[in-house]
Design a protein around this motif. Structure first.
Motif, PDB file in Angstrom:
ATOM      1  N   GLN A 251      23.150  27.993  -1.603  1.00 54.30           N
ATOM      2  CA  GLN A 251      23.383  26.849  -0.256  1.00 54.30           C
ATOM      3  C   GLN A 251      22.963  25.403  -0.209  1.00 54.30           C
ATOM      4  O   GLN A 251      23.798  24.633  -0.189  1.00 54.30           O
TER       5      GLN A 251
ATOM      6  N   PRO B   4      27.001  16.380  -1.461  1.00 55.74           N
ATOM      7  CA  PRO B   4      28.662  16.123  -0.919  1.00 55.74           C
ATOM      8  C   PRO B   4      28.398  15.625  -0.185  1.00 55.74           C
ATOM      9  O   PRO B   4      27.809  15.541   1.434  1.00 55.74           O
TER      10      PRO B   4
ATOM     11  N   GLN C 109      30.811  14.756   2.388  1.00 57.92           N
ATOM     12  CA  GLN C 109      32.342  15.451   3.571  1.00 57.92           C
ATOM     13  C   GLN C 109      32.862  14.044   4.259  1.00 57.92           C
ATOM     14  O   GLN C 109      34.257  14.640   4.560  1.00 57.92           O
TER      15      GLN C 109
ATOM     16  N   ARG D  15      25.940  16.609  10.062  1.00 62.69           N
ATOM     17  CA  ARG D  15      25.653  16.876   8.212  1.00 62.69           C
ATOM     18  C   ARG D  15      24.130  16.104   8.772  1.00 62.69           C
ATOM     19  O   ARG D  15      23.420  16.134   8.113  1.00 62.69           O
TER      20      ARG D  15
ATOM     21  N   ASP E  76      31.448  17.414  -2.254  1.00 62.00           N
ATOM     22  CA  ASP E  76      32.887  17.841  -1.464  1.00 62.00           C
ATOM     23  C   ASP E  76      32.957  17.021  -0.336  1.00 62.00           C
ATOM     24  O   ASP E  76      32.239  16.496   0.609  1.00 62.00           O
TER      25      ASP E  76
ATOM     26  N   SER F 139      39.537  23.179   7.914  1.00 61.80           N
ATOM     27  CA  SER F 139      39.847  24.856   8.260  1.00 61.80           C
ATOM     28  C   SER F 139      38.591  25.524   9.419  1.00 61.80           C
ATOM     29  O   SER F 139      37.827  25.446   9.364  1.00 61.80           O
TER      30      SER F 139
HETATM   31  N1  SAM Z   1      25.692  23.630   1.309  1.00 63.31           N
HETATM   32  C1  SAM Z   1      26.524  22.919   0.806  1.00 63.31           C
HETATM   33  C2  SAM Z   1      26.617  21.404   1.707  1.00 63.31           C
HETATM   34  O1  SAM Z   1      26.343  21.488   2.714  1.00 63.31           O
HETATM   35  O2  SAM Z   1      27.330  20.896   1.212  1.00 63.31           O
HETATM   36  C3  SAM Z   1      28.153  23.121   0.896  1.00 63.31           C
HETATM   37  C4  SAM Z   1      28.302  24.624   0.723  1.00 63.31           C
HETATM   38  S1  SAM Z   1      30.082  24.928   1.273  1.00 63.31           S
HETATM   39  C5  SAM Z   1      30.154  26.860   1.520  1.00 63.31           C
HETATM   40  C6  SAM Z   1      31.081  23.872   0.207  1.00 63.31           C
HETATM   41  C7  SAM Z   1      32.284  23.810   1.032  1.00 63.31           C
HETATM   42  O3  SAM Z   1      33.372  24.029   1.455  1.00 63.31           O
HETATM   43  C8  SAM Z   1      31.292  22.104   1.726  1.00 63.31           C
HETATM   44  O4  SAM Z   1      30.969  21.002   0.971  1.00 63.31           O
HETATM   45  C9  SAM Z   1      32.764  21.942   1.965  1.00 63.31           C
HETATM   46  O5  SAM Z   1      33.184  20.700   1.743  1.00 63.31           O
HETATM   47  C10 SAM Z   1      33.659  22.709   2.518  1.00 63.31           C
HETATM   48  N2  SAM Z   1      33.766  23.862   3.578  1.00 63.31           N
HETATM   49  C11 SAM Z   1      32.764  24.355   4.267  1.00 63.31           C
HETATM   50  N3  SAM Z   1      33.281  25.074   5.986  1.00 63.31           N
HETATM   51  C12 SAM Z   1      34.565  24.216   5.613  1.00 63.31           C
HETATM   52  C13 SAM Z   1      35.313  24.262   6.781  1.00 63.31           C
HETATM   53  N4  SAM Z   1      35.744  25.276   8.132  1.00 63.31           N
HETATM   54  N5  SAM Z   1      37.111  23.379   6.961  1.00 63.31           N
HETATM   55  C14 SAM Z   1      37.217  22.872   5.166  1.00 63.31           C
HETATM   56  N6  SAM Z   1      36.101  22.908   4.387  1.00 63.31           N
HETATM   57  C15 SAM Z   1      35.424  23.612   4.810  1.00 63.31           C
END
Ligand code: SAM
Ligand code: SF4
Length: 445
Positions: free
Chosen positions: A198, A266, A268, A280, A306, A340
């Protein structure tokens, strides 16, 4: 011989978990089949990062029930299994067993229990002390590319994210084991390893074993050097957490050619106000500084990210700051998500005041901005020759091969099957929506 069909939703860690589950099941005498309809057991490896991913599971089992006269044994593993546990038996008719994220070493035992007549078999327990992280060659998603987990779980608790709940606390694998694993993969013909977790750069093993002779300010940069020293042709790593992304990682890349030209970082959001509410741990200014350093590297590093749009409380002005951040950073690609709400996370209790319509508009707008800058960045490849690992014959044409560049671009090219498993030179002729197209050229371009 009982046949098992395994289907995987979600991230690389899930793909990697499925590969190890398939390895164990094949070892124990099951046949792992790609044909769902002939399977005696269907195992669904689930994702719960977004609500949509979770709904996919319920719809999936519903479809299975309609298409099969005799239902197979059905098991659910992965993040939804860990979070929902036994409650899944009430939600999914015909479900036989549930396996949590750290209990996947015991899938065969759960199947045996169901065959012995037990109902609602559930194992949400911890990983075995001697858990085997290896994957047998036939169960790997690619002959030439392998995922190598280096850290599992997450301690960051970003307010929107379910992962710390579904995957538990961060635990790093010993560096000596990771290096041994990479050496074995190299011997069996693997050309590219992806160190996965992660947050790979939060890597913090309990002892120095395997890192002793490697310099660097953080254990992760030392691990990168240790893995580079195995001589494996290519090393990629994913995902990096911005707050823990330090200059020593860039130094390690600059000094080792087999550390590839790709960093996934990422962001965000581009708004400090939103980043703070997301917890973050970085500001947009501190993020830009890291991007500037990455761009200063003599290596042509591809940057990907991301982004979440429509986080609770995100104003139009906050969103415009995200647009500006995307324009500033010039990402090679970006995964953009609409926020979400996930029950159990702190953001779930925040007022989700950005309407679904507005979320969609922001998503489309940001996608447009990103696509524009992506196209600009990709233009620089036209006419250039880049090194591509020839991974497989293209699904579209037998005359074409598919692979990835060091900067993790998907590249299709005219080539012959003898090239498979080699890093070859490809001159890029065309930019397509999510890939590059070119032709093989002999020698260096
Ligand atoms: N650990 C990585 C980081 O923090 O950068 C990301 C891992 S996460 C499983 C993958 C991506 O899913 C995240 O970077 C985020 O953009 C997205 N994500 C996670 N929770 C979310 C949510 N509740 N709604 C929308 N996107 C989400
Ligand atoms: Fe989720 Fe944040 Fe952990 Fe990434 S760092 S997995 S977004 S909690």
């Amino acid at each position: 011989m009982k046949k098992v069909y395994l289907e995987t939703f979600g991230c690389q860690m899930n793909v990697s978990d499925s590969e190890r589950v398939a390895t164990v099941l094949a070892d124990k005498g099951f046949e792992v089949t790609p044909d769902e309809l002939s399977a005696d057991i269907v195992l669904l490896n689930t994702c719960s990062v977004r609500e949509k991913a979770e709904h996919k599971l319920y719809a999936r089992v519903g479809r299975m029930r309609k298409s099969r006269q005799v239902m197979p044994m059905v098991g659910v593993m992965g993040c939804v299994a860990q979070l929902e546990g036994e409650t899944l038996f009430n939600k999914i008719e015909g479900l036989d067993f549930v396996i949590g994220t750290r209990a996947i070493g015991r899938v065969a035992e759960a199947i045996e229990k169901v065959y012995d007549g037990n109902r609602a078999v559930t194992d949400l327990g911890d990983r075995e002390k001697d858990y085997d992280w290896s994957v047998s060659d036939p169960q790997r998603h690619s002959r030439y590319v392998a995922f190598v987990p280096i850290i599992e779980g997450c301690n960051k608790f970003c307010t929107y994210c379910i992962v710390p709940f579904s995957r538990g606390r961060e635990e790093s694998l010993p560096a000596s084991e990771i290096v041994r694993h990479v050496l074995e993969l190299r011997r069996s013909g693997v050309k590219e390893v992806h160190l996965i977790g992660q947050n790979v750069n939060s890597y913090r093993p309990t002892n120095e074993s395997g890192l002793e002779t490697f310099p660097g300010a953080t254990p992760f940069s030392r691990l990168l050097r240790a893995v580079a020293a195995t001589g494996i042709e290519r090393i990629k790593f994913n995902t990096s957490f911005p707050r823990d992304f330090h200059a020593d990682i860039i130094d390690a890349i600059n000094e080792n050619k087999n550390l590839c030209n790709w960093v996934h970082l990422p962001v965000q959001s581009g708004s400090d106000r939103v980043l703070k509410r997301m917890k973050r741990g970085h500001t947009i200014e501190s993020y830009f500084k890291k991007i500037d350093k990455l761009k200063d590297s003599h290596r042509d590093l591809a940057l990907t990210t991301d982004i979440i749009v429509g986080f609770p409380g995100e104003s139009e002005a906050d969103f415009m700051e995200t647009v500006r951040a995307v324009e500033y950073c010039g990402f090679d690609s970006a995964y953009i998500f609409k926020y979400s709400p996930r029950p159990g996370t702190p953001a779930f209790t925040m007022d989700d005041d950005v309407s679904p319509g507005e979320k969609k508009l922001r998503f489309l707008e940001l996608e447009k901005v990103q696509k524009r800058s992506q196209q600009n960045r990709l233009q620089r490849y036209i006419g250039n020759t880049i090194e591509v690992l020839a991974e497989r014959v293209s699904a579209r044409s037998e005359d074409d091969l598919t692979g990835h560049s060091t900067c993790h671009k998907l590249v299709n090219f005219r080539g012959s099957q003898e090239m498979l498993g080699n890093v070859v030179n490809v001159r890029i002729r065309e930019i397509r929506t999510n890939s590059l197209f070119g032709e093989f050229v002999k020698g260096k371009g």
